[in-house]
Each structure stands twice: as structure tokens, then as C-alpha cells.
Design a protein around this motif. Structure first.
Motif, PDB file in Angstrom:
ATOM      1  N   GLY A 121     -64.828   7.027  -3.764  1.00  0.00           N
ATOM      2  CA  GLY A 121     -65.725   6.057  -3.906  1.00  0.00           C
ATOM      3  C   GLY A 121     -65.882   5.874  -5.687  1.00  0.00           C
ATOM      4  N   ASP A 122     -65.499   6.755  -6.111  1.00  0.00           N
ATOM      5  CA  ASP A 122     -65.808   6.702  -7.622  1.00  0.00           C
ATOM      6  C   ASP A 122     -64.696   5.849  -8.351  1.00  0.00           C
ATOM      7  OD1 ASP A 122     -67.931   8.382  -7.428  1.00  0.00           O
ATOM      8  OD2 ASP A 122     -66.974  10.184  -7.767  1.00  0.00           O
ATOM      9  N   ILE A 123     -63.626   5.492  -7.654  1.00  0.00           N
ATOM     10  CA  ILE A 123     -62.489   4.899  -8.535  1.00  0.00           C
ATOM     11  C   ILE A 123     -62.545   3.383  -7.971  1.00  0.00           C
ATOM     12  CG2 ILE A 123     -60.035   4.527  -8.467  1.00  0.00           C
ATOM     13  CD1 ILE A 123     -60.973   7.506  -9.326  1.00  0.00           C
ATOM     14  N   VAL A 124     -62.885   2.822  -9.202  1.00  0.00           N
ATOM     15  CA  VAL A 124     -63.218   1.318  -9.023  1.00  0.00           C
ATOM     16  C   VAL A 124     -62.152   0.471  -9.420  1.00  0.00           C
ATOM     17  CG1 VAL A 124     -64.684  -0.740  -9.833  1.00  0.00           C
ATOM     18  CG2 VAL A 124     -65.671   1.749  -9.745  1.00  0.00           C
ATOM     19  N   LEU A 125     -61.531  -0.303  -8.546  1.00  0.00           N
ATOM     20  CA  LEU A 125     -60.429  -1.241  -8.754  1.00  0.00           C
ATOM     21  C   LEU A 125     -60.910  -2.645  -8.026  1.00  0.00           C
ATOM     22  CD1 LEU A 125     -57.572  -2.019  -9.438  1.00  0.00           C
ATOM     23  CD2 LEU A 125     -56.856  -1.406  -7.246  1.00  0.00           C
ATOM     24  N   SER A 126     -61.302  -3.658  -9.135  1.00  0.00           N
ATOM     25  CA  SER A 126     -61.748  -4.583  -8.525  1.00  0.00           C
ATOM     26  C   SER A 126     -60.749  -5.821  -9.138  1.00  0.00           C
ATOM     27  CB  SER A 126     -63.072  -5.084  -8.923  1.00  0.00           C
ATOM     28  OG  SER A 126     -63.489  -6.281  -9.025  1.00  0.00           O
ATOM     29  N   ALA A 127     -60.301  -6.822  -8.294  1.00  0.00           N
ATOM     30  CA  ALA A 127     -59.712  -8.159  -8.731  1.00  0.00           C
ATOM     31  C   ALA A 127     -60.186  -8.953  -9.559  1.00  0.00           C
ATOM     32  CB  ALA A 127     -58.822  -8.953  -7.626  1.00  0.00           C
ATOM     33  N   GLU A 128     -61.500  -8.973  -9.273  1.00  0.00           N
ATOM     34  CA  GLU A 128     -62.257  -9.983 -10.277  1.00  0.00           C
ATOM     35  C   GLU A 128     -62.407  -9.357 -11.694  1.00  0.00           C
ATOM     36  OE1 GLU A 128     -66.600 -12.217 -10.428  1.00  0.00           O
ATOM     37  OE2 GLU A 128     -65.796 -11.264  -8.628  1.00  0.00           O
ATOM     38  N   ASP A 129     -62.819  -7.936 -11.744  1.00  0.00           N
ATOM     39  CA  ASP A 129     -62.962  -7.261 -12.994  1.00  0.00           C
ATOM     40  C   ASP A 129     -61.770  -7.207 -13.649  1.00  0.00           C
ATOM     41  OD1 ASP A 129     -65.726  -7.077 -12.224  1.00  0.00           O
ATOM     42  OD2 ASP A 129     -65.404  -4.953 -11.691  1.00  0.00           O
ATOM     43  N   LEU A 130     -60.593  -6.977 -13.057  1.00  0.00           N
ATOM     44  CA  LEU A 130     -59.081  -7.002 -13.638  1.00  0.00           C
ATOM     45  C   LEU A 130     -59.051  -8.234 -14.350  1.00  0.00           C
ATOM     46  CD1 LEU A 130     -56.640  -4.993 -11.396  1.00  0.00           C
ATOM     47  CD2 LEU A 130     -57.331  -4.482 -13.711  1.00  0.00           C
ATOM     48  N   THR A 131     -59.230  -9.425 -13.770  1.00  0.00           N
ATOM     49  CA  THR A 131     -58.861 -10.628 -14.282  1.00  0.00           C
ATOM     50  C   THR A 131     -59.956 -11.076 -15.513  1.00  0.00           C
ATOM     51  OG1 THR A 131     -58.558 -11.688 -12.059  1.00  0.00           O
ATOM     52  CG2 THR A 131     -58.770 -13.138 -13.795  1.00  0.00           C
ATOM     53  N   VAL A 132     -61.041 -10.633 -15.398  1.00  0.00           N
ATOM     54  CA  VAL A 132     -61.881 -10.666 -16.736  1.00  0.00           C
ATOM     55  C   VAL A 132     -61.632  -9.817 -17.923  1.00  0.00           C
ATOM     56  CG1 VAL A 132     -64.251 -10.699 -17.398  1.00  0.00           C
ATOM     57  CG2 VAL A 132     -64.022 -11.467 -15.203  1.00  0.00           C
ATOM     58  N   VAL A 133     -61.317  -8.702 -17.545  1.00  0.00           N
ATOM     59  CA  VAL A 133     -60.686  -7.893 -18.401  1.00  0.00           C
ATOM     60  C   VAL A 133     -59.471  -8.253 -19.037  1.00  0.00           C
ATOM     61  CG1 VAL A 133     -59.813  -5.587 -18.748  1.00  0.00           C
ATOM     62  CG2 VAL A 133     -61.952  -5.627 -17.373  1.00  0.00           C
ATOM     63  N   ALA A 134     -58.497  -8.716 -18.421  1.00  0.00           N
ATOM     64  CA  ALA A 134     -57.213  -9.231 -18.872  1.00  0.00           C
ATOM     65  C   ALA A 134     -57.523 -10.273 -19.550  1.00  0.00           C
ATOM     66  CB  ALA A 134     -56.288  -9.675 -17.683  1.00  0.00           C
ATOM     67  N   PHE A 135     -57.985 -11.381 -19.361  1.00  0.00           N
ATOM     68  CA  PHE A 135     -58.394 -12.424 -20.289  1.00  0.00           C
ATOM     69  C   PHE A 135     -59.234 -12.237 -21.346  1.00  0.00           C
ATOM     70  CE2 PHE A 135     -56.587 -14.540 -16.315  1.00  0.00           C
ATOM     71  CZ  PHE A 135     -55.974 -15.580 -16.929  1.00  0.00           C
ATOM     72  N   GLY A 136     -60.331 -11.407 -20.939  1.00  0.00           N
ATOM     73  CA  GLY A 136     -61.232 -11.110 -21.993  1.00  0.00           C
ATOM     74  C   GLY A 136     -60.520 -10.394 -23.387  1.00  0.00           C
ATOM     75  N   SER A 137     -59.643  -9.255 -22.771  1.00  0.00           N
ATOM     76  CA  SER A 137     -59.128  -8.331 -23.930  1.00  0.00           C
ATOM     77  C   SER A 137     -58.182  -9.257 -24.698  1.00  0.00           C
ATOM     78  CB  SER A 137     -58.380  -7.285 -23.287  1.00  0.00           C
ATOM     79  OG  SER A 137     -57.509  -7.465 -22.302  1.00  0.00           O
ATOM     80  N   LEU A 138     -57.420 -10.213 -23.754  1.00  0.00           N
ATOM     81  CA  LEU A 138     -56.240 -11.225 -24.605  1.00  0.00           C
ATOM     82  C   LEU A 138     -57.118 -11.979 -25.550  1.00  0.00           C
ATOM     83  CD1 LEU A 138     -53.475 -11.852 -25.115  1.00  0.00           C
ATOM     84  CD2 LEU A 138     -53.844 -13.508 -23.158  1.00  0.00           C
ATOM     85  N   GLY A 139     -58.085 -12.475 -25.122  1.00  0.00           N
ATOM     86  CA  GLY A 139     -58.754 -13.402 -26.131  1.00  0.00           C
ATOM     87  C   GLY A 139     -59.421 -12.579 -27.253  1.00  0.00           C
ATOM     88  N   ALA A 140     -59.840 -11.398 -27.207  1.00  0.00           N
ATOM     89  CA  ALA A 140     -60.397 -10.518 -28.089  1.00  0.00           C
ATOM     90  C   ALA A 140     -58.981  -9.913 -29.056  1.00  0.00           C
ATOM     91  CB  ALA A 140     -61.092  -9.252 -27.542  1.00  0.00           C
ATOM     92  N   GLY A 141     -58.106  -9.710 -28.688  1.00  0.00           N
ATOM     93  CA  GLY A 141     -56.638  -9.462 -29.241  1.00  0.00           C
ATOM     94  C   GLY A 141     -56.401 -10.634 -30.191  1.00  0.00           C
ATOM     95  N   LEU A 142     -56.509 -11.884 -29.582  1.00  0.00           N
ATOM     96  CA  LEU A 142     -56.078 -13.111 -30.312  1.00  0.00           C
ATOM     97  C   LEU A 142     -57.017 -13.178 -31.509  1.00  0.00           C
ATOM     98  CD1 LEU A 142     -55.174 -15.889 -27.671  1.00  0.00           C
ATOM     99  CD2 LEU A 142     -53.629 -14.089 -29.185  1.00  0.00           C
ATOM    100  N   ALA A 143     -58.362 -13.103 -31.314  1.00  0.00           N
ATOM    101  CA  ALA A 143     -59.289 -13.093 -32.193  1.00  0.00           C
ATOM    102  C   ALA A 143     -59.071 -12.097 -33.336  1.00  0.00           C
ATOM    103  CB  ALA A 143     -60.813 -13.006 -31.655  1.00  0.00           C
ATOM    104  N   LEU A 144     -58.967 -10.907 -33.040  1.00  0.00           N
ATOM    105  CA  LEU A 144     -58.691  -9.719 -34.116  1.00  0.00           C
ATOM    106  C   LEU A 144     -57.304  -9.921 -34.778  1.00  0.00           C
ATOM    107  CD1 LEU A 144     -59.195  -6.165 -32.014  1.00  0.00           C
ATOM    108  CD2 LEU A 144     -60.672  -7.147 -34.064  1.00  0.00           C
ATOM    109  N   LEU A 145     -56.414 -10.613 -34.192  1.00  0.00           N
ATOM    110  CA  LEU A 145     -55.009 -10.821 -34.812  1.00  0.00           C
ATOM    111  C   LEU A 145     -55.497 -12.015 -35.897  1.00  0.00           C
ATOM    112  CD1 LEU A 145     -52.130 -10.445 -35.269  1.00  0.00           C
ATOM    113  CD2 LEU A 145     -51.702 -11.991 -33.652  1.00  0.00           C
ATOM    114  N   GLY A 146     -56.253 -12.935 -35.577  1.00  0.00           N
ATOM    115  CA  GLY A 146     -56.506 -14.001 -36.562  1.00  0.00           C
ATOM    116  C   GLY A 146     -57.567 -13.742 -37.745  1.00  0.00           C
ATOM    117  N   VAL A 147     -58.231 -12.480 -37.584  1.00  0.00           N
ATOM    118  CA  VAL A 147     -58.769 -11.736 -38.607  1.00  0.00           C
ATOM    119  C   VAL A 147     -57.894 -10.708 -39.618  1.00  0.00           C
ATOM    120  CG1 VAL A 147     -60.691 -10.137 -39.334  1.00  0.00           C
ATOM    121  CG2 VAL A 147     -61.048 -11.819 -37.540  1.00  0.00           C
ATOM    122  N   PHE A 148     -56.908 -10.187 -38.956  1.00  0.00           N
ATOM    123  CA  PHE A 148     -55.958  -9.214 -39.633  1.00  0.00           C
ATOM    124  C   PHE A 148     -55.171 -10.434 -40.300  1.00  0.00           C
ATOM    125  CE2 PHE A 148     -55.727  -4.638 -38.003  1.00  0.00           C
ATOM    126  CZ  PHE A 148     -57.095  -4.765 -37.345  1.00  0.00           C
TER     127      PHE A 148
END
Length: 230
Positions: A121-148
Motif C-alpha cells: 500500500g506504500d507504493i503510489v502509482l496514479s495515472a492522474e499524478d503521472l500526467t500532472v508530473v509529466a506535463f509539469g516537469s516538461l513545462g519546468a524543463g522548457l522554462a529552465l532551458l529558456g533561462v539557461f
């Protein structure tokens, strides 16, 4: 631009496998230790893409390759735009790989709970969380690239290593001063705004915000690189 992208690929193709391995191992260790495998895609994507962009700029300065490349029939604009597009494609590819690894880990880890000292029960796998993490991290990566990108294009790797830490500290302090920190009205209003949006709307918000920052950073990077003297 295709020529510039192919040149960048040839420069880093030997290190891509190592970067992926490091990202996967770090993601699995942190994700399984926390019991949340949903963070694995972000770990894989960041370890590979941001690291590879910095590696490309560092390799430019070795043996005068950067100055020699500017004598070839490839414009400076094509060099920068090709590099940014190449790294964005890498980000998407390795984000997809991270999603596959996260799902596999989420399905297999409950069978190996004795190894990780966790209950199923300690292993969390959520389709909704995966989707938000995927798009959120991609957006953050694009933003970091825009700064770098503009900083590295203007100063190169050697000088940028002394500037980038200061830039991030200044951005961090500026955001906290202007917003009042995590408990301020701005972050509270943003959280309430995102909570009231559907999942696709939240994903689109992250992507659009990151893309806007990257677009601005890309324009500045091209301008700085065109003006730079070698």
C-alpha cells in the motif's frame, strides 16, 4: 537547422546512454524510497536534457570547435535554434521513457516489498499524478532551458558557471519578494486557480507557461550568440 541538430547528436550520442542510466537509477531510488514512483519521469527527463544542454555548450569550447563551426555554411541562428529543438525532442523522448519505467516500477515494486522495506500500500502509482508530473516537469524543463540558453549563448560555459548560480538565487529571491512566498496571496491564488481547472487545463497551463519562457529565452539566445565574438 537539421545539420546543426545532427552535429549536436553526434557530439553527445556516446554520453546519452550514461545520462539515461544515471537518471533511471536516481529516479528509481528516490521514487521507491519515497514510495511514490510518479516522480520518476521528471527525474529521468531533467537528468538527461538539462545535463546534455550544458554538456553541448561545454564541448563547444574544447579544441576551438565553436570558432571553427562558425566558418561552416550554418548560421548562428540555426546553431542555437537547432540545439534548442534537439534538446526539447530529447526531453519529450526521455519523458516518455520515464513514464514507461514509472508504470513498470509501480506494477513490479509491490511484489518486492520485502526488498524495499515497504508494504504494497506504500507504493503510489496514479495515472492522474503521472500526467500532472509529466506535463509539469516538461513545462519546468522548457522554462529552465529558456533561462539557461541566453546566458550560455552570451557568455559560454566557462563564464556562465560563475553567473548561473547567482541568476537562480536572484530569481528565487525575486519570486519570493514579489509573491510573498508559498503562503502569500499569489501562490494561494494560483493554487486555487489550478484546483478549479480540469486535468487537461492544468497540463496546458504548465506547457504554455514553459513554452512562453523558452520562446523568449530562445530569441535572446539567438541575438546574444549572433553578437558574440570568438
Amino acid at each position: 537547422m537539421k545539420v546543426a541538430m545532427m552535429a549536436d547528436f553526434l557530439m553527445v550520442k556516446k554520453s546519452l546512454g550514461q545520462a539515461v542510466m544515471v537518471g533511471v537509477i536516481c529516479g528509481l531510488i528516490i521514487g521507491l524510497a519515497c514510495g511514490n514512483v510518479n516522480i520518476i519521469p521528471a527525474m529521468v527527463m531533467f537528468m538527461v536534457t538539462i545535463g546534455q544542454y550544458i554538456s553541448l555548450v561545454a564541448l563547444d569550447e574544447r579544441n576551438g570547435w565553436e570558432a571553427y563551426r562558425n566558418t561552416l555554411p550554418v548560421s548562428r541562428k540555426q546553431i542555437i535554434t537547432g540545439r534548442i529543438v534537439f534538446v526539447v525532442l530529447l526531453a519529450i523522448a526521455y519523458l516518455a521513457l520515464g513514464l514507461v519505467i514509472a508504470v513498470a516500477a509501480g506494477l513490479i515494486a509491490p511484489m518486492l516489498t520485502d526488498v524495499f522495506f515497504l508494504s504494497a500500500g506504500d507504493i503510489v502509482l496514479s495515472a492522474e499524478d503521472l500526467t500532472v508530473v509529466a506535463f509539469g516537469s516538461l513545462g519546468a524543463g522548457l522554462a529552465l532551458l529558456g533561462v539557461f540558453a541566453p546566458i550560455l549563448a552570451k557568455y559560454g560555459m566557462t563564464k556562465a558557471t560563475r553567473i548561473l548560480p547567482l541568476v537562480f538565487v536572484m530569481i528565487f529571491l525575486l519570486v519570493f519578494v514579489l509573491t510573498g512566498g508559498p503562503d502569500g496571496a499569489v501562490f494561494g491564488g494560483l493554487g486555487a486557480f489550478l484546483d478549479g481547472m480540469p486535468l487537461l487545463g492544468v497540463c496546458a497551463f504548465f506547457l504554455v507557461a514553459g513554452a512562453i519562457i523558452l520562446a523568449i529565452g530562445g530569441v535572446l539566445a539567438v541575438r546574444f550568440y549572433q553578437q558574440r565574438q570568438f
